[in-house]
Design an enzyme around this catalytic site. Structure first.
Site, PDB file in Angstrom:
ATOM      1  N   PRO A  23       0.852  -1.191   0.000  1.00  0.00           N
ATOM      2  CA  PRO A  23       0.000   0.000   0.000  1.00  0.00           C
ATOM      3  C   PRO A  23       0.884   1.235   0.000  1.00  0.00           C
ATOM      4  O   PRO A  23       1.806   1.323   0.813  1.00  0.00           O
ATOM      5  CB  PRO A  23      -0.765  -0.125   1.326  1.00  0.00           C
ATOM      6  N   MET A  24       0.619   2.165  -0.918  1.00  0.00           N
ATOM      7  CA  MET A  24       1.414   3.396  -0.933  1.00  0.00           C
ATOM      8  C   MET A  24       0.505   4.583  -1.209  1.00  0.00           C
ATOM      9  O   MET A  24      -0.131   4.657  -2.276  1.00  0.00           O
ATOM     10  CB  MET A  24       2.530   3.312  -1.986  1.00  0.00           C
ATOM     11  N   ALA A  25       0.439   5.472  -0.223  1.00  0.00           N
ATOM     12  CA  ALA A  25      -0.386   6.663  -0.365  1.00  0.00           C
ATOM     13  C   ALA A  25       0.106   7.471  -1.563  1.00  0.00           C
ATOM     14  O   ALA A  25       1.314   7.639  -1.742  1.00  0.00           O
ATOM     15  CB  ALA A  25      -0.311   7.502   0.913  1.00  0.00           C
ATOM     16  N   GLN A  77      -6.815  -0.848   2.960  1.00  0.00           N
ATOM     17  CA  GLN A  77      -6.213  -0.480   4.247  1.00  0.00           C
ATOM     18  C   GLN A  77      -6.915   0.722   4.859  1.00  0.00           C
ATOM     19  O   GLN A  77      -7.146   1.721   4.184  1.00  0.00           O
ATOM     20  CB  GLN A  77      -4.732  -0.143   4.057  1.00  0.00           C
ATOM     21  N   CYS A 107       2.133   4.035   9.867  1.00  0.00           N
ATOM     22  CA  CYS A 107       2.400   5.316   9.213  1.00  0.00           C
ATOM     23  C   CYS A 107       3.174   6.245  10.157  1.00  0.00           C
ATOM     24  O   CYS A 107       2.750   6.507  11.275  1.00  0.00           O
ATOM     25  CB  CYS A 107       1.093   5.976   8.778  1.00  0.00           C
ATOM     26  N   LYS A 146      -0.611  -3.973   9.457  1.00  0.00           N
ATOM     27  CA  LYS A 146       0.727  -3.660   8.937  1.00  0.00           C
ATOM     28  C   LYS A 146       1.392  -2.684   9.897  1.00  0.00           C
ATOM     29  O   LYS A 146       0.789  -1.669  10.259  1.00  0.00           O
ATOM     30  CB  LYS A 146       0.623  -3.049   7.543  1.00  0.00           C
ATOM     31  N   GLY A 208       9.951  -4.269   2.992  1.00  0.00           N
ATOM     32  CA  GLY A 208      11.102  -3.384   3.124  1.00  0.00           C
ATOM     33  C   GLY A 208      12.301  -3.833   2.325  1.00  0.00           C
ATOM     34  O   GLY A 208      12.873  -4.900   2.587  1.00  0.00           O
ATOM     35  N   ASP A 209      12.663  -3.016   1.337  1.00  0.00           N
ATOM     36  CA  ASP A 209      13.895  -3.179   0.575  1.00  0.00           C
ATOM     37  C   ASP A 209      13.924  -4.425  -0.309  1.00  0.00           C
ATOM     38  O   ASP A 209      15.000  -4.896  -0.676  1.00  0.00           O
ATOM     39  CB  ASP A 209      15.126  -3.183   1.509  1.00  0.00           C
ATOM     40  N   ARG A 232       8.444   0.441  -3.299  1.00  0.00           N
ATOM     41  CA  ARG A 232       9.094   1.412  -4.174  1.00  0.00           C
ATOM     42  C   ARG A 232       9.647   0.795  -5.449  1.00  0.00           C
ATOM     43  O   ARG A 232       9.633   1.437  -6.509  1.00  0.00           O
ATOM     44  CB  ARG A 232      10.190   2.143  -3.389  1.00  0.00           C
TER      45      ARG A 232
END
Ligand code: FMN
Length: 351
Positions: A23-25, A77, A107, A146, A208-209, A232
């Site tokens: 999920p990415m705002a 979410q 967040c 999350k 993450g990563d 990302r």
């Protein structure tokens, strides 16, 4: 066959691969989620949706609850700090068609944490558990949480909280093992993910990563997590998902990149309308056209254009072969199901 292509289960929801799209705002619009599924993500997730916005029937917030038939399985979410409001939001999200109700306890942004939501909840286990229990009791689909490792650098609070959340009804946990203070600096310490896996008997998703298949495999091996989450690395780069899930590391041609971007632009305009979409999309131009795919001046030129139609025209001029690929993509897209229109008027804001 690599484990990355194997399905796994969140209670009775089958997830067809071990890659979850993060999920990415400001990123995870419907077009992004559909694309993620098309490229092999087993589960996709909406960006965080405010439970207060849902309670107040804010039109923009309700727009986040539009679900298309080719997104499933999909998590939506929600974030907030009031158990009653979160439970009500959970009900709405389930009614909108989510297969999983995900809760944001990670967040790090002050605007969110100062209201007692997001990463603040890792420091307030009683409230975190009350919210989880209220939401789990309100819906019949599985609920997930999350979280980050904690608020302060080096914190291990997530390991105390995780088992309590499972007790309260969480069917899956996602851990992004950075502190809230870290934001996105440093690295995600997946030794914590491994510890969390050993403490709970529900699936854990490692976030993450994760940027490549090699990294995904090493994180799964080292942690015992059920799946990895990719954020990302997938921005403007759905081919990263394909590489991770299928091991297909062929670089896309210019035509393919232009076609995906044009399709993404058109879908996003349909979803958000031209005015909102044209600003929203600018960051995606650089993401798609980077990686040495198009020269820098070309990216800069696209950002200056006023309408998305001009962007599409310019892309087609730069990669004429994209036209046929776009047609193909458009042909295969099922109609979007705007389920909210079928909801009682009181839910959609009328009454
Ligand atoms: C632009 C952006 C927006 C994000 N928005 C959310 C969000 O709405 N909810 C959430 O739980 N995490 C959010 N995250 C965190 C990601 O889901 C993910 O945990 C984090 O980026 C680490 O994964 P990555 O290294 O694969 O990007 C966001 C991250 C970025 C970069």
């Amino acid at each position: 066959m690599s484990v990355l292509r194997e399905s796994w289960w969140i209670r009775d929801v089958e997830v067809p691969s071990r890659v979850v799209l993060a999920p990415m705002a400001g990123v995870s619009v419907q077009a992004f989620r559909r694309q993620g599924r098309r490229f092999g993500a087993g589960l996709v997730c909406s960006e965080m949706v405010s439970c207060a916005g849902i309670e107040h029937r804010n039109e923009k917030t309700l727009g986040y609850l539009r679900v298309a038939s080719d997104e499933h399985p999909l998590a939506i979410q929600i974030f907030g700090s009031d158990p009653r409001m979160m439970a009500e939001a959970g009900r709405m999200v389930e009614a909108a068609g989510a297969d999983i109700v995900d809760m944001n306890f990670g967040c790090p942004v002050r605007k969110v944490t100062k209201t007692g939501a997001g990463a603040h909840l890792i420091e307030d286990p009683a409230l975190a558990c009350a919210i989880t229990e209220a939401v789990a009791n309100a819906v019949s689909v599985p609920v997930s949480v999350k979280m980050r490792r904690g608020v302060e650098d080096g914190s291990r609070k997530c390991l105390e909280l995780g088992p309590q959340l499972v007790e309260a009804g969480a069917a899956v946990l996602t851990l992004h093992p950075r502190s809230a203070k870290q934001m996105y600096t440093g690295y995600a310490d997946h030794t914590l993910t491994a510890e969390l896996v050993s403490l709970v008997d529900v699936p854990v998703i490692a976030s993450g990563d994760v940027t490549s298949r090699a990294k995904a495999e090493s994180v799964l091996d080292a942690t015992g997590a059920a799946a990895v989450m990719v954020g990302r690395a997938a921005q403007g780069n759905p081919w990263a998902i394909q590489e991770i899930v299928f091991g297909d590391d062929a670089q896309p041609s210019r035509e393919e990149v232009a076609a995906e971007l044009i399709h993404f632009v058109r879908e996003t305009v349909r979803e958000l309308g031209e005015r909102r979409a044209s600003g929203f999309l600018k960051k995606f131009y650089a993401w798609y056209l980077g990686h040495g795919r198009f020269p820098k001046p070309f990216k800069n030129e696209l950002v200056q254009l006023h309408s998305t139609e001009e962007v599409v025209t310019r892309l087609l001029a730069a990669a004429p072969g994209a036209a046929a690929l776009v047609e193909e993509l458009e042909r295969n897209v099922p109609e979007s199901e705007v389920l909210l229109e079928g909801m009682p008027i009181s839910i959609y804001g009328g009454g």
